[in-house]
Design an enzyme around this catalytic site. Structure first.
Site, PDB file in Angstrom:
ATOM      1  N   GLN A 152       5.801   1.635  -5.778  1.00 14.36           N
ATOM      2  CA  GLN A 152       5.477   0.768  -6.898  1.00 14.36           C
ATOM      3  C   GLN A 152       6.539   0.891  -7.982  1.00 14.36           C
ATOM      4  O   GLN A 152       7.372   1.792  -7.956  1.00 14.36           O
ATOM      5  CB  GLN A 152       4.108   1.154  -7.471  1.00 14.36           C
ATOM      6  CG  GLN A 152       3.975   2.641  -7.779  1.00 14.36           C
ATOM      7  CD  GLN A 152       2.538   3.129  -7.736  1.00 14.36           C
ATOM      8  OE1 GLN A 152       1.593   2.365  -7.853  1.00 14.36           O
ATOM      9  NE2 GLN A 152       2.375   4.436  -7.590  1.00 14.36           N
ATOM     10  N   PRO A 185      -0.271  -0.201  -3.317  1.00  9.36           N
ATOM     11  CA  PRO A 185      -0.634   0.907  -2.428  1.00  9.36           C
ATOM     12  C   PRO A 185      -2.144   1.169  -2.369  1.00  9.36           C
ATOM     13  O   PRO A 185      -2.607   1.842  -1.458  1.00  9.36           O
ATOM     14  CB  PRO A 185       0.115   2.111  -3.026  1.00  9.36           C
ATOM     15  CG  PRO A 185       0.487   1.719  -4.414  1.00  9.36           C
ATOM     16  CD  PRO A 185       0.618   0.238  -4.405  1.00  9.36           C
ATOM     17  N   ASP A 201      -1.112  10.009   1.785  1.00 14.38           N
ATOM     18  CA  ASP A 201      -1.920   8.797   1.750  1.00 14.38           C
ATOM     19  C   ASP A 201      -3.400   9.190   1.683  1.00 14.38           C
ATOM     20  O   ASP A 201      -3.932   9.814   2.611  1.00 14.38           O
ATOM     21  CB  ASP A 201      -1.622   8.004   3.025  1.00 14.38           C
ATOM     22  CG  ASP A 201      -2.436   6.721   3.113  1.00 14.38           C
ATOM     23  OD1 ASP A 201      -3.365   6.537   2.297  1.00 14.38           O
ATOM     24  OD2 ASP A 201      -2.126   5.899   3.987  1.00 14.38           O
ATOM     25  N   ASP A 246      -9.421   7.774  -8.030  1.00 14.13           N
ATOM     26  CA  ASP A 246      -8.740   7.380  -9.270  1.00 14.13           C
ATOM     27  C   ASP A 246      -7.520   6.564  -8.867  1.00 14.13           C
ATOM     28  O   ASP A 246      -6.395   7.036  -8.885  1.00 14.13           O
ATOM     29  CB  ASP A 246      -8.335   8.654 -10.020  1.00 14.13           C
ATOM     30  CG  ASP A 246      -7.527   8.350 -11.268  1.00 14.13           C
ATOM     31  OD1 ASP A 246      -7.408   7.171 -11.641  1.00 14.13           O
ATOM     32  OD2 ASP A 246      -6.999   9.314 -11.866  1.00 14.13           O
ATOM     33  N   THR A 278      -5.176   2.763  -8.566  1.00 13.89           N
ATOM     34  CA  THR A 278      -4.782   1.557  -9.296  1.00 13.89           C
ATOM     35  C   THR A 278      -5.687   0.410  -8.846  1.00 13.89           C
ATOM     36  O   THR A 278      -6.585   0.593  -8.028  1.00 13.89           O
ATOM     37  CB  THR A 278      -3.315   1.209  -8.983  1.00 13.89           C
ATOM     38  OG1 THR A 278      -3.199   1.045  -7.569  1.00 13.89           O
ATOM     39  CG2 THR A 278      -2.383   2.322  -9.433  1.00 13.89           C
ATOM     40  N   ASP A 286      -1.500  11.491 -12.372  1.00 17.27           N
ATOM     41  CA  ASP A 286      -1.190  11.917 -13.741  1.00 17.27           C
ATOM     42  C   ASP A 286      -1.868  13.237 -14.086  1.00 17.27           C
ATOM     43  O   ASP A 286      -1.512  13.895 -15.065  1.00 17.27           O
ATOM     44  CB  ASP A 286      -1.579  10.834 -14.753  1.00 17.27           C
ATOM     45  CG  ASP A 286      -3.028  10.422 -14.642  1.00 17.27           C
ATOM     46  OD1 ASP A 286      -3.923  11.296 -14.721  1.00 17.27           O
ATOM     47  OD2 ASP A 286      -3.297   9.221 -14.496  1.00 17.27           O
TER      48      ASP A 286
END
Lengths: 275, 275, 275, 275
Positions: D31, D162, D137, D155, D157, D86
């Protein structure tokens, strides 16, 4: 109020203008038409998201489309404007007393209607008795004309939407046929910073048809890059050999006889497009 | 990614450019300095939020600041550039073999540092042995100079921030004193669409000091309105009377001898500012 | 077309919405009023550049201002809405059959006029016979009232412009006086992300006057941060002790009896503002 | 400087934030990753043009993903976080002393790398000895796991790029298999204003697999609409029947035991999506 109009002139660059209000917005039969009241430029006509003309800077385009060919021609009587429904070119054409009749062929009647309503300083001469307004396809009108016009001006939008075939070689052939034996034509041909290929192609297409083919430029701040080109095709008359006495006084804000000459001096990278 | 840089060129109008990334951002001792990587224009130097130069269109400004006075002067040997820390004017100056020494006086050393790093095509000649770079106040440098230079070019930011006294009559007097008896000076003097008053004032200030005062223009797409003016003050030499043999061949992308001449033919509304 | 409305909700953050057209734009005696047709939110009322209400998300605000106090009160008969000229709160108030009279005191008659014209789904009940509309200063109206109302709702703009004294302690005292002995009042009190200080101050001001003071929240996507607070001051009735049988069925899109309760459970950082 | 980041959250609506500088920009294997320094929100992680997390408001998302399921489970020991590179969810998970091991499976190692560098307050616990970080993955990791985890948090996107197969029914089946017999899973499931269909589908997909399926919400100002939903699937434990003594004290800025309960009270139009 935080209302702004943004035109992306390229995928990655654009201009942005503060809007007081949108005066009119309509999908016509041919294009999206917007009339906006801007702080910086006054009323602004936008077609398909592209600025066409504004009250503040319209004089540049209209004077340079009209006066360069009209002073180049020694005695223009019959003039045709293809497109130009805002009436600005017509207004300038009428400053030439030799012109007996100016015909406007605009495909979209709504452009005329809303220019009259919101841009009266530009459209004010469309009802002049020397003017004939036809709401019609310019391409077809040209195809039906033969040795009729002294000067033809193509005041079109970009080569997208309704104007796409006004940038074809076939169209320039038709224009040649529609012109008298010493006729002259001018078309707006976009800017050399983002549309170099288009200018190169149009110039060479026109050059195969017209003995005298030249490019000239003007600064139009609300058009992409601020540097606009016009391509002139002429059967005989050379715009750089106008006799000094031909230049009678007219009331202009951009055009002068010196600028007439100077506008054909091209930046090197623009000149290269004509070679 | 949705990252865009917008410069409001006036309160109500601006340009907007897609940014790939910001390469450097710093409040220097004099101004906010940003180096941006743009999609449309390549690397872009921004000072106090105003576009100074970009990789794609820098040649116009730099060629037109440098070559118009340098060809007007019959034999320029000592040249001073005030401002211009990006090095673009210097690069063009060095194309004139007669120039023995070109001095750059830039107040902000960070402009030089980051132009060398991110705009090497522009700043590449700053280390040339014919060049002397001084990080100093241009106003003071001028005040201390007497009959030293053949040509002085003022490549400043807008008359805000560190450049404010580079637009004063006192500064032009100092320049006159710093020039030799047949010296020539040129300053960038903004655009006539949004800054007509400034142009009017500078032109008349310069005219009281220099026998030959003239305005010329160039198209710079990333500058406000796309139409930029330069004011030339010359003690003797007239830019419109350059002998044809003076124009030797140089490698340019905008400047040509024809354009040298043509750039002094002003649009009517700009010409009016000089009257 | 590239027409976007941007509200800078803070100096450094904002929302931006695509505009089809501006339906009305006017500087009234009190504020700048704009009615915009947006793609995402439908018609949008903007006062002094701030989004007030939109067709798509208006129900959240109007239901939460009205139903929380009206269900908290066991039998509301006389209701006052200060501000709220769009009519949305009134529409919700009328869903309570116990209400005999709902008075709206809006300072700006133009807000009422253009809400009726362009937001009929919101303003449609302003002509209901149970409603009295007064174009008047809410602050003065409150000052003249005594033990008159069961519930008062303050549906004001931000504490700038005409609404500034609707966030003062003096105003809350006046409200207390204007309420009956078991009256309840609610005011919109902005968002905790950007206006924590305001919430803290209003909460504590109200708490000094009303025995039962509570903050509740709702999600309003077109308001800054999406998290809106309402401050309730009540003389007797506790919004968290409503008897289950009090909750009759009403037609809503946001409010439910469960949410009535849940809306008083504050995020920790918001709860901290009440301590 | 006029540098702004705009995320179009829908085709016609978005947020815009002032940028001081872009700290990092890279097309990773998965990404587009951007780390921006904003004025309003502090450092901001952006993936494929969508805001993922910011220093100022990250606590809402991370606390609500982690604590709601972890307090619902009576004794969570093994926890899996899918995505979440994150590190914010991990930081919250570690506040539960019962957790012996927290495994993070993030597909894009660059997210971890640059979060550690530019968001240390969020990513600071990724090196904690109770944490195992796998760059892998998540879909495959789940497929290979059986009765391993007490709680799984997804958590991810948005369901583009992906993360697309993290919103499939097959994935939820895999999660069920990977959970122990009284396991709980939570996934972020976007907002009900613009993505009602997605929420409706995910909810019903999960409901076919998990006996206890519930939706809860939180306010996240930098996410579309400000109202975010989370879908919980639980084999046995009911999040609304947590024993009061289970709620030990933890240091939070958003989550409280009251809010735990209240976050399941849905606005009417959101509740309708679950029917």
């Amino acid at each position: 109020m935080g209302l702004w109009f943004t035109e992306k002139q390229t995928k990655d660059f654009g201009i942005t203008a503060k809007i007081n209000k949108s005066l009119h917005s309509e999908q016509t039969d041919f294009q999206q038409l917007d009339m906006l009241e801007t702080e910086e430029w006054g009323n602004m006509l936008v077609l398909d998201g592209m600025v066409m003309t504004t009250k503040k800077d319209e004089f540049v385009y209209h004077e340079m489309v009209a006066h360069v060919p009209l002073f180049t021609h020694p005695n223009p009587k019959h003039v045709l404007v293809v497109g130009g429904g805002d009436g600005g070119v017509i207004r300038e054409v009428l400053k030439h007393k030799s012109v007996e009749k100016a015909t406007l062929v605009e495909i979209d009647g709504k452009v005329i209607e809303y220019s009259k309503k919101y841009l009266p300083e530009i459209a004010g001469e469309l009802d002049n008795p020397r003017v004939e307004v036809k709401v019609d396809d310019g391409f077809m009108h040209i195809a039906k004309s033969e040795k009729e016009y002294d000067v033809i001006m193509v005041d079109s939008t970009e080569p997208v939407g309704p104007a796409v075939n006004l940038f074809s070689k076939g169209f320039y052939s038709g224009i040649s046929k529609a012109l008298k034996d010493d006729g002259i034509f001018v078309a707006q041909t976009d800017n050399p910073w983002f549309k170099a290929d288009l200018i190169h192609q149009v110039y060479h297409d026109v050059k195969e048809i017209f003995p005298v083919t030249k490019l000239y430029t003007a600064n139009i701040p609300t058009y992409p890059s601020g540097l606009w080109t016009f391509t002139m095709g002429s059967k005989i008359h050379d715009p750089l050999k106008v006799k000094p006495e031909r230049f009678f006084d007219i009331n202009t804000k951009y055009y002068t006889p010196e600028l007439h000459q100077a506008s054909f001096a091209l930046p090197k990278f623009v000149k290269d497009l004509t070679e």
